[in-house]
Write a protein that holds these residues in place. Structure first.
Motif, PDB file in Angstrom:
ATOM      1  N   ARG A 256     -24.203   7.292 -13.615  1.00  0.00           N
ATOM      2  CA  ARG A 256     -23.260   7.725 -12.482  1.00  0.00           C
ATOM      3  C   ARG A 256     -21.951   7.010 -12.569  1.00  0.00           C
ATOM      4  NH1 ARG A 256     -22.908   4.649  -7.763  1.00  0.00           N
ATOM      5  NH2 ARG A 256     -21.862   5.867  -6.073  1.00  0.00           N
ATOM      6  N   GLU A 257     -22.070   5.595 -12.882  1.00  0.00           N
ATOM      7  CA  GLU A 257     -20.926   4.846 -13.119  1.00  0.00           C
ATOM      8  C   GLU A 257     -20.019   5.336 -13.988  1.00  0.00           C
ATOM      9  OE1 GLU A 257     -18.024   2.430 -11.897  1.00  0.00           O
ATOM     10  OE2 GLU A 257     -19.989   2.420 -10.791  1.00  0.00           O
ATOM     11  N   LEU A 258     -20.615   5.771 -15.170  1.00  0.00           N
ATOM     12  CA  LEU A 258     -19.746   6.344 -16.344  1.00  0.00           C
ATOM     13  C   LEU A 258     -19.113   7.616 -15.962  1.00  0.00           C
ATOM     14  CD1 LEU A 258     -22.016   5.101 -19.382  1.00  0.00           C
ATOM     15  CD2 LEU A 258     -19.642   4.048 -18.472  1.00  0.00           C
ATOM     16  N   ILE A 259     -19.996   8.443 -15.294  1.00  0.00           N
ATOM     17  CA  ILE A 259     -19.534   9.821 -14.841  1.00  0.00           C
ATOM     18  C   ILE A 259     -18.541   9.646 -13.953  1.00  0.00           C
ATOM     19  CG2 ILE A 259     -20.324  11.987 -13.932  1.00  0.00           C
ATOM     20  CD1 ILE A 259     -22.906  11.637 -15.370  1.00  0.00           C
ATOM     21  N   ASN A 260     -18.550   8.651 -13.122  1.00  0.00           N
ATOM     22  CA  ASN A 260     -17.554   8.672 -12.035  1.00  0.00           C
ATOM     23  C   ASN A 260     -16.109   8.269 -12.643  1.00  0.00           C
ATOM     24  OD1 ASN A 260     -18.615   9.214  -9.833  1.00  0.00           O
ATOM     25  ND2 ASN A 260     -19.237   7.122  -9.145  1.00  0.00           N
ATOM     26  N   ARG A 261     -16.202   7.667 -13.820  1.00  0.00           N
ATOM     27  CA  ARG A 261     -14.984   7.134 -14.480  1.00  0.00           C
ATOM     28  C   ARG A 261     -14.440   8.220 -15.531  1.00  0.00           C
ATOM     29  NH1 ARG A 261     -14.114   1.723 -14.869  1.00  0.00           N
ATOM     30  NH2 ARG A 261     -15.473   0.580 -13.374  1.00  0.00           N
ATOM     31  N   VAL A 262     -15.039   9.445 -15.486  1.00  0.00           N
ATOM     32  CA  VAL A 262     -14.501  10.596 -16.170  1.00  0.00           C
ATOM     33  C   VAL A 262     -14.313  11.820 -15.456  1.00  0.00           C
ATOM     34  CG1 VAL A 262     -15.398   9.929 -18.605  1.00  0.00           C
ATOM     35  CG2 VAL A 262     -16.662  11.445 -17.111  1.00  0.00           C
TER      36      VAL A 262
ATOM     37  N   MET B 149      -0.236   8.869  -7.635  1.00  0.00           N
ATOM     38  CA  MET B 149      -0.742   8.283  -8.891  1.00  0.00           C
ATOM     39  C   MET B 149      -2.143   8.500  -9.278  1.00  0.00           C
ATOM     40  SD  MET B 149      -0.586   4.319 -10.585  1.00  0.00           S
ATOM     41  CE  MET B 149       1.091   4.260 -10.033  1.00  0.00           C
ATOM     42  N   THR B 150      -2.011   9.087 -10.594  1.00  0.00           N
ATOM     43  CA  THR B 150      -3.462   9.765 -11.144  1.00  0.00           C
ATOM     44  C   THR B 150      -4.073   8.643 -11.547  1.00  0.00           C
ATOM     45  OG1 THR B 150      -2.338  11.851 -11.604  1.00  0.00           O
ATOM     46  CG2 THR B 150      -4.563  11.183 -12.615  1.00  0.00           C
ATOM     47  N   ALA B 151      -5.275   8.269 -11.319  1.00  0.00           N
ATOM     48  CA  ALA B 151      -6.256   7.236 -12.005  1.00  0.00           C
ATOM     49  C   ALA B 151      -6.441   7.595 -13.337  1.00  0.00           C
ATOM     50  CB  ALA B 151      -7.576   7.436 -11.199  1.00  0.00           C
ATOM     51  N   LYS B 152      -6.554   6.601 -14.166  1.00  0.00           N
ATOM     52  CA  LYS B 152      -6.697   6.771 -15.701  1.00  0.00           C
ATOM     53  C   LYS B 152      -8.385   6.831 -15.772  1.00  0.00           C
ATOM     54  CE  LYS B 152      -5.751   4.116 -19.880  1.00  0.00           C
ATOM     55  NZ  LYS B 152      -5.372   3.025 -20.556  1.00  0.00           N
ATOM     56  N   LYS B 153      -8.544   7.933 -16.421  1.00  0.00           N
ATOM     57  CA  LYS B 153     -10.007   8.124 -16.909  1.00  0.00           C
ATOM     58  C   LYS B 153     -10.231   7.342 -18.142  1.00  0.00           C
ATOM     59  CE  LYS B 153     -10.069  12.962 -14.961  1.00  0.00           C
ATOM     60  NZ  LYS B 153     -10.722  14.473 -15.322  1.00  0.00           N
ATOM     61  N   MET B 154     -11.654   7.136 -18.192  1.00  0.00           N
ATOM     62  CA  MET B 154     -12.160   6.355 -19.309  1.00  0.00           C
ATOM     63  C   MET B 154     -12.200   7.266 -20.571  1.00  0.00           C
ATOM     64  SD  MET B 154     -16.139   5.158 -19.668  1.00  0.00           S
ATOM     65  CE  MET B 154     -16.821   6.908 -19.637  1.00  0.00           C
ATOM     66  N   THR B 155     -11.818   6.837 -21.773  1.00  0.00           N
ATOM     67  CA  THR B 155     -11.679   7.602 -22.774  1.00  0.00           C
ATOM     68  C   THR B 155     -12.189   6.839 -24.093  1.00  0.00           C
ATOM     69  OG1 THR B 155      -9.184   6.633 -23.579  1.00  0.00           O
ATOM     70  CG2 THR B 155      -9.295   8.471 -22.089  1.00  0.00           C
ATOM     71  N   ARG B 156     -12.067   5.571 -24.003  1.00  0.00           N
ATOM     72  CA  ARG B 156     -13.120   4.847 -25.122  1.00  0.00           C
ATOM     73  C   ARG B 156     -13.914   3.859 -24.602  1.00  0.00           C
ATOM     74  NH1 ARG B 156      -9.558   5.156 -29.665  1.00  0.00           N
ATOM     75  NH2 ARG B 156     -10.529   3.219 -30.333  1.00  0.00           N
ATOM     76  N   LEU B 157     -15.251   4.009 -24.835  1.00  0.00           N
ATOM     77  CA  LEU B 157     -16.350   3.607 -24.198  1.00  0.00           C
ATOM     78  C   LEU B 157     -17.033   2.486 -25.369  1.00  0.00           C
ATOM     79  CD1 LEU B 157     -18.546   2.920 -22.085  1.00  0.00           C
ATOM     80  CD2 LEU B 157     -19.652   5.164 -23.042  1.00  0.00           C
ATOM     81  N   GLY B 158     -17.374   1.317 -24.742  1.00  0.00           N
ATOM     82  CA  GLY B 158     -18.137   0.395 -25.568  1.00  0.00           C
ATOM     83  C   GLY B 158     -19.683   0.490 -25.111  1.00  0.00           C
ATOM     84  N   VAL B 159     -20.560   0.253 -25.786  1.00  0.00           N
ATOM     85  CA  VAL B 159     -21.885   0.365 -25.025  1.00  0.00           C
ATOM     86  C   VAL B 159     -22.685  -0.992 -25.926  1.00  0.00           C
ATOM     87  CG1 VAL B 159     -24.198   1.311 -24.913  1.00  0.00           C
ATOM     88  CG2 VAL B 159     -21.916   2.527 -24.674  1.00  0.00           C
ATOM     89  N   ILE B 160     -23.367  -1.815 -25.001  1.00  0.00           N
ATOM     90  CA  ILE B 160     -24.079  -2.906 -25.544  1.00  0.00           C
ATOM     91  C   ILE B 160     -25.603  -2.637 -25.641  1.00  0.00           C
ATOM     92  CG2 ILE B 160     -24.467  -5.233 -25.611  1.00  0.00           C
ATOM     93  CD1 ILE B 160     -22.014  -5.965 -24.388  1.00  0.00           C
ATOM     94  N   GLY B 161     -26.394  -2.289 -26.774  1.00  0.00           N
ATOM     95  CA  GLY B 161     -27.556  -2.006 -26.688  1.00  0.00           C
ATOM     96  C   GLY B 161     -27.532  -0.518 -26.983  1.00  0.00           C
ATOM     97  N   ALA B 162     -28.964   0.083 -27.512  1.00  0.00           N
ATOM     98  CA  ALA B 162     -29.333   1.438 -27.891  1.00  0.00           C
ATOM     99  C   ALA B 162     -30.711   1.633 -27.353  1.00  0.00           C
ATOM    100  CB  ALA B 162     -29.047   1.570 -29.206  1.00  0.00           C
TER     101      ALA B 162
ATOM    102  N   ALA C 266     -12.819  14.074 -11.904  1.00  0.00           N
ATOM    103  CA  ALA C 266     -11.897  14.121 -10.788  1.00  0.00           C
ATOM    104  C   ALA C 266     -12.386  13.505  -9.528  1.00  0.00           C
ATOM    105  CB  ALA C 266     -11.361  15.502 -11.031  1.00  0.00           C
ATOM    106  N   VAL C 267     -13.714  13.604  -9.335  1.00  0.00           N
ATOM    107  CA  VAL C 267     -14.471  13.278  -7.906  1.00  0.00           C
ATOM    108  C   VAL C 267     -15.466  12.208  -8.185  1.00  0.00           C
ATOM    109  CG1 VAL C 267     -15.657  13.861  -5.911  1.00  0.00           C
ATOM    110  CG2 VAL C 267     -14.016  15.622  -6.906  1.00  0.00           C
ATOM    111  N   ALA C 268     -15.387  11.096  -7.430  1.00  0.00           N
ATOM    112  CA  ALA C 268     -16.293   9.950  -7.611  1.00  0.00           C
ATOM    113  C   ALA C 268     -17.170  10.016  -6.295  1.00  0.00           C
ATOM    114  CB  ALA C 268     -15.525   8.603  -7.948  1.00  0.00           C
TER     115      ALA C 268
END
Length: 280
Positions: free
Chosen positions: A269-275, A1-14, A277-279
């Protein structure tokens, strides 16, 4: 099964952490995300707009800025990155997890509050969301969490920062920070006490405690040291599988000397792992 990648991101803070995270993420994307939505107070709207503009269209096909958590959740983010501090975790964490989103918390010191941590864990379990705690400004969390299975005997953390990094904290009442000439230990206690008393400086202590021996058993020393120019994190571990020490000298954020740049890159790093192919 292919892991679902992050496509819609919410961010709290700027602020600084959000900027490091998003500008790093955009460099790693093969294609723009479907959406990035940022939650900030109305007074910070222009700052959020400027951040999205710096990231450009390579970050996202659609962008939004909100000042209300309900509006952010209406955009259906699959992942929300908290980059705003303890109050944001307390005020918005449960609602985000109850909506089934994954919540990445960088302000881990907020979880020194047992009631809040229990509430967030329950929300994640009931909705299928996930509460994710990145390493933040410290390294060696993988070794500590693994050693925990062998039995932890002692974990001691020392946080050493320039005097100016302790301004705006209770350390100001204990030390004359502007004229300090020698290193001074101004706090010795548990990780729970450190995280509650110095919430913007002791996220590392809370991270170590939650990954390891616990908030009350983890020992903490906080030091104002005019001899250092960086944020120095040191911890030692005695465990059933071995003993080790870790030391990091982090560069402080240009926008906030209380925050380590590494915390922002840890979120990246955490966000990049979610998009990717290799984490790792």
């Amino acid at each position: 099964m292919t892991a679902k990648k992050m496509t819609r991101l919410g961010v709290i803070g700027a602020g600084g952490i959000a900027e490091l995270a998003l500008t790093s993420l955009v460099k790693a994307l093969d294609a723009p995300l479907d959406q990035v939505a940022i939650l900030v107070p109305e007074r910070s709207t222009k700052r959020a707009e400027a951040l999205l503009e710096r990231c450009g269209p390579a970050l996202t096909r659609s962008a939004a800025i909100h000042s209300d958590i309900a509006a952010l959740l209406a955009d259906r983010p699959d992942t929300v990155a908290e980059c705003a501090g303890h109050i944001a975790v307390r005020d918005h964490g449960a609602a985000i997890l109850e909506a089934g989103c994954h919540l990445i918390v960088i302000s881990i010191g907020a979880l020194a509050d047992d009631g809040l941590r229990t509430k967030l864990e329950a929300a994640a379990k009931s909705s299928g969301g996930r509460l994710v705690l990145p390493a933040g400004a410290v390294g060696g969390i993988d070794a500590l969490a693994a050693a925990k299975f062998s039995g932890l005997e002692e974990v001691i953390y020392t946080g050493r920062k320039p005097p100016k990094a302790w301004k705006g904290t209770p350390a100001e009442k204990l030390l004359t920070l502007d004229t300090l000439t020698d290193a001074a230990i101004f706090f010795e206690g548990s990780a729970r006490e450190a995280a509650q008393t110095y919430p913007f400086n002791a996220n590392v202590a809370a991270t170590l405690a939650i990954a390891g021996i616990g908030l009350d058993a983890t020992k903490v020393r906080l030091v104002a040291d005019p001899g250092v120019t960086r944020n120095v994190h040191e911890f030692s571990v005695r465990s059933g599988c071995g003993d080790f020490e870790v030391k990091l000298e982090g560069r402080p954020s240009a926008s906030n000397p209380k925050t380590s740049q590494l915390a922002g890159y840890s979120m990246a790093r955490e966000l990049i792992n979610r998009v990717s192919a290799v984490a790792i």
